[in-house]
Scaffold this motif. Structure first.
Motif, PDB file in Angstrom:
ATOM      1  N   TYR A   1       0.820  -1.201   0.000  1.00 16.62           N
ATOM      2  CA  TYR A   1       0.000   0.000   0.000  1.00 16.62           C
ATOM      3  C   TYR A   1       0.864   1.265   0.000  1.00 16.62           C
ATOM      4  CZ  TYR A   1      -3.884  -3.108   1.061  1.00 16.62           C
ATOM      5  OH  TYR A   1      -4.824  -4.105   1.006  1.00 16.62           O
ATOM      6  N   PHE A   2       0.347   2.306  -0.651  1.00 13.11           N
ATOM      7  CA  PHE A   2       0.995   3.614  -0.706  1.00 13.11           C
ATOM      8  C   PHE A   2       2.406   3.536  -1.307  1.00 13.11           C
ATOM      9  CE2 PHE A   2      -1.925   3.566   2.968  1.00 13.11           C
ATOM     10  CZ  PHE A   2      -2.906   4.391   2.436  1.00 13.11           C
TER      11      PHE A   2
ATOM     12  N   GLY B   1      -1.395  12.715 -11.038  1.00 10.18           N
ATOM     13  CA  GLY B   1      -0.444  13.499 -10.269  1.00 10.18           C
ATOM     14  C   GLY B   1      -1.077  14.072  -9.008  1.00 10.18           C
ATOM     15  N   SER B   2      -0.222  14.411  -8.043  1.00 10.00           N
ATOM     16  CA  SER B   2      -0.701  14.937  -6.762  1.00 10.00           C
ATOM     17  C   SER B   2       0.170  16.102  -6.327  1.00 10.00           C
ATOM     18  CB  SER B   2      -0.662  13.835  -5.694  1.00 10.00           C
ATOM     19  OG  SER B   2      -1.004  14.346  -4.418  1.00 10.00           O
TER      20      SER B   2
ATOM     21  N   ILE C   1      -5.274  15.785 -11.930  1.00 10.79           N
ATOM     22  CA  ILE C   1      -4.284  16.166 -10.911  1.00 10.79           C
ATOM     23  C   ILE C   1      -5.011  16.551  -9.632  1.00 10.79           C
ATOM     24  CG2 ILE C   1      -2.482  17.816 -10.280  1.00 10.79           C
ATOM     25  CD1 ILE C   1      -1.833  18.042 -13.281  1.00 10.79           C
ATOM     26  N   ARG C   2      -4.649  15.908  -8.540  1.00 11.05           N
ATOM     27  CA  ARG C   2      -5.242  16.188  -7.235  1.00 11.05           C
ATOM     28  C   ARG C   2      -4.436  17.270  -6.529  1.00 11.05           C
ATOM     29  NH1 ARG C   2      -3.859  11.876  -4.470  1.00 11.05           N
ATOM     30  NH2 ARG C   2      -2.812  10.832  -6.186  1.00 11.05           N
TER      31      ARG C   2
ATOM     32  N   ASP D   1      -3.328   5.462  -3.943  1.00  8.41           N
ATOM     33  CA  ASP D   1      -4.394   4.818  -3.184  1.00  8.41           C
ATOM     34  C   ASP D   1      -5.532   5.787  -2.851  1.00  8.41           C
ATOM     35  OD1 ASP D   1      -2.740   2.161  -1.701  1.00  8.41           O
ATOM     36  OD2 ASP D   1      -1.642   3.779  -2.653  1.00  8.41           O
ATOM     37  N   CYS D   2      -5.302   7.090  -2.983  1.00  3.54           N
ATOM     38  CA  CYS D   2      -6.296   8.100  -2.577  1.00  3.54           C
ATOM     39  C   CYS D   2      -6.738   8.947  -3.770  1.00  3.54           C
ATOM     40  CB  CYS D   2      -5.705   8.997  -1.501  1.00  3.54           C
ATOM     41  SG  CYS D   2      -5.048   8.111  -0.084  1.00  3.54           S
ATOM     42  N   PRO D   3      -7.300   8.337  -4.810  1.00  6.03           N
ATOM     43  CA  PRO D   3      -7.583   9.078  -6.037  1.00  6.03           C
ATOM     44  C   PRO D   3      -8.758  10.032  -5.958  1.00  6.03           C
ATOM     45  CG  PRO D   3      -8.430   6.849  -6.225  1.00  6.03           C
ATOM     46  CD  PRO D   3      -7.673   6.914  -4.933  1.00  6.03           C
TER      47      PRO D   3
END
Length: 258
Positions: free
Chosen positions: A3-4, A127-128, A170-171, A224-226
């Motif tokens: 995860y992550f 992208g984040s 993009i977050r 994991d946090c889309p």
């Protein structure tokens, strides 16, 4: 399944020479990311220790921020941008110097704006962008007028960026810590008092470490946090939930007649 996991991802972290920035760069590198540490101060040593790259960057210089991102994207897109560069000052509003306000706005706000402006050109869908704001952006704290204004501006910019860049996949999120045990806190004139007040006021009664903040940034940076975007996440040992029992008991004791 890991995860992550950030293996194969490129992450750029500003303000990475110390404090939250360095802890974040370390955390992302441990998760498998190729990390570029950016700071106006020398972070070549920490970068070498992480097997990462150091790019000296003055975030108040738009061309320097553009160059940083372009350099990081030479071998492929940037997947994560963490904007942790920032400075602090203390002064009541009547004593606030306009030049000092301008300095904070240039570093804390304009530096972030330049990142928001140029990151999409080197990022792809998924992208984040995570920006370090502050609890001061949402709470009125005496003596923190310039700092609060700069961080509130950061929060507003992040929300606009989340709306504009959502269609690109993009977050954009903000992390809003209360006091954090960093060199910047220790350098403040009233740093020790701030730390004590923060612990007394929070229900958990603890002070955040840079590693605590880095863990939340990692969470927001990972694939994991889309669905998390446009948020301001407080990390404050419960302070915004309400006053701590300890603080209320102290107030009651001081207010009740003997």
């Amino acid at each position: 399944m890991r995860y992550f996991d950030l293996t194969g991802r490129t992450a750029v972290v500003t303000g990475a020479a110390s404090g939250i920035g360095l802890a974040t760069a370390t955390r992302l590198a441990d998760a498998g990311a190729r990390v570029v540490l950016a700071d106006i101060a020398d972070a070549a040593g920490p970068a070498a220790a992480l097997g990462a790259r150091f790019h000296r960057t003055d975030v108040t210089d738009e061309d320097a921020v553009r160059e940083l991102l372009a350099s990081a994207a030479v071998d492929g897109p940037v997947h994560v941008l963490v904007q942790a560069a920032g400075v602090m000052t203390e002064a009541s509003l009547p004593q606030l110097d306009a030049r000092e306000l301008d300095r904070l706005l240039r570093i804390n706000m304009s530096g972030v704006l330049f990142g928001f402006k140029h990151a999409p050109s080197v990022m792809t869908a998924g992208g984040s962008i995570v920006t370090i704001a502050s609890l001061a952006a949402t709470l009125g704290l005496p003596g923190y007028g310039a700092y609060a204004a700069s961080k509130a501006a950061v929060l507003a910019l992040a929300r606009v960026a989340a709306v504009e860049y959502g269609p690109l996949g993009i977050r954009v999120n903000c992390v809003c810590p209360s006091s954090v045990d960093t060199p910047m806190l220790h350098a403040q004139v009233n740093g020790a008092l701030e730390a004590a007040l923060s612990k007394a006021a929070s229900p958990l009664g603890t002070l955040s470490s840079p590693e605590h903040i880095a863990a939340l940034v990692h969470f927001l940076a990972a694939d994991d946090c889309p669905q998390i975007s446009g948020q301001a996440l407080a990390i404050d040992a419960g302070m915004t939930a309400g006053y701590s029992t300890e603080l209320l008991e102290r107030l009651a004791t001081s207010l009740l007649p003997v």
